[in-house]
Scaffold this motif. Structure first.
Motif, PDB file in Angstrom:
ATOM      1  N   LEU A 146       4.962   0.852   6.587  1.00 12.26           N
ATOM      2  CA  LEU A 146       6.166  -0.080   5.918  1.00 12.26           C
ATOM      3  C   LEU A 146       7.395   1.197   5.633  1.00 12.26           C
ATOM      4  N   CYS A 148       8.844  -6.420   6.462  1.00 10.86           N
ATOM      5  CA  CYS A 148       9.363  -5.215   6.652  1.00 10.86           C
ATOM      6  C   CYS A 148      10.194  -4.988   5.471  1.00 10.86           C
ATOM      7  N   LEU A 149      10.696  -3.824   5.306  1.00 11.31           N
ATOM      8  CA  LEU A 149      11.636  -3.443   4.287  1.00 11.31           C
ATOM      9  C   LEU A 149      12.976  -4.105   4.382  1.00 11.31           C
ATOM     10  N   LYS A 150      13.619  -4.608   3.302  1.00 14.72           N
ATOM     11  CA  LYS A 150      14.792  -5.298   3.227  1.00 14.72           C
ATOM     12  C   LYS A 150      16.103  -4.154   3.457  1.00 14.72           C
ATOM     13  N   VAL A 157       1.726  -5.572   0.673  1.00 16.54           N
ATOM     14  CA  VAL A 157       2.773  -5.276  -0.271  1.00 16.54           C
ATOM     15  C   VAL A 157       2.746  -5.726  -1.615  1.00 16.54           C
ATOM     16  N   VAL A 200      10.974  -6.681   0.440  1.00 15.64           N
ATOM     17  CA  VAL A 200      10.535  -6.640   1.893  1.00 15.64           C
ATOM     18  C   VAL A 200      11.205  -8.136   2.192  1.00 15.64           C
TER      19      VAL A 200
END
Length: 257
Positions: free
Chosen positions: A235, A53-55, A146, A114
């Motif tokens: 995402l 997942c996104l940071k 990704v 991510v």
């Protein structure tokens, strides 16, 4: 062979197997007498199945939303697109919004990082027995997906396209005569050819010494189709839209006046 998991993290497997068997005893009565401590639905370490997942979701999702709005506005402002039958517009939108969005990310120079999907979310799914939930049914972003997206962005950044090159390339992606059940397929094909011709006419004077640039741009564009709309949705937009269908939002943006 690329889809075969190659993970062999024995320690991770051992540390989670006991918990898995305890939580699933109600579904497997035999585990009371003969628990299997060597099997579990472990977190996979290979890129093909490693979910991410996104940071920094708050910032990146906001930036991504801005790119998406610009993408839809670009389509709305094309007179030729507005001349198409409504059903053709919808079909082309569904086909091209993903590649157009990626081009938007590249044009804006947008980068992101991510991290692994939090382990507690996996445990929560087991405890709540939510295998039939829509969240479980959706394919989650993987590290492999990704990395493919990032490789695509880096390719376009290396080409360093001008605004006009981006614009005409987007035109070639929008007007795709291969989309099924188009009423005006021949007209769409003519529009794609015009966009390709315009792109070539822009490329040649900007890069007269690079005779392979036009072909290189089209080759890079073919990479866009390898990035699934599902990966983009999950995402960048799932944290924003929740359980809603992103395509519904796109249709509303495209036809709202």
């Amino acid at each position: 062979m690329d889809n075969v998991c190659q993970c062999t993290d024995y320690n991770d497997r051992q540390s989670n197997a006991i918990l898995y068997n305890i939580l699933n005893r109600e579904n497997d009565k035999s585990s009371h007498n003969n628990p299997n401590y060597n099997f579990m639905p472990r977190r996979c370490n290979c890129e093909m199945r490693r979910t991410v997942c996104l940071k920094s979701p708050a910032d990146i999702c906001q930036e991504a939303s801005g790119v998406l709005v610009k993408t839809i506005h670009f389509m709305r402002n094309l007179p030729a697109f507005n001349q198409l039958p409504l059903n053709d517009q919808l079909s082309l939108l569904q086909s091209c919004w993903g590649p157009l969005f990626i081009l938007g990310l590249a044009q804006e120079g947008m980068s992101f990082d991510v991290v692994d999907t939090p382990a507690e979310s996996m445990l929560k799914r087991i405890l709540l027995n939510s295998q039939e939930s829509s969240e479980m049914e959706r394919e989650q972003p993987t590290l492999a997906g990704v990395n493919k997206l990032k490789a695509c962005l880096k390719k376009f950044w290396s080409l360093d396209l001008s605004p006009k090159e981006y614009a005409y390339l987007k035109g070639t992606m929008i007007f795709n005569p291969d989309v099924k059940d188009l009423t005006a397929a021949l007209f769409v094909e003519d529009l794609q050819q015009e966009a390709q011709h315009a792109l070539r006419e822009v490329v040649q004077p900007l890069h007269p010494a690079d005779r392979g640039r036009f072909a290189g741009i089209l080759l890079a564009a073919s990479m866009l189709k390898t990035i699934t709309p599902n990966l983009i949705t999950e995402l960048f937009f799932r944290p924003v839209i929740g359980q809603a269908d992103l395509l519904d939002f796109l249709v509303d943006m495209l036809f709202s006046r």
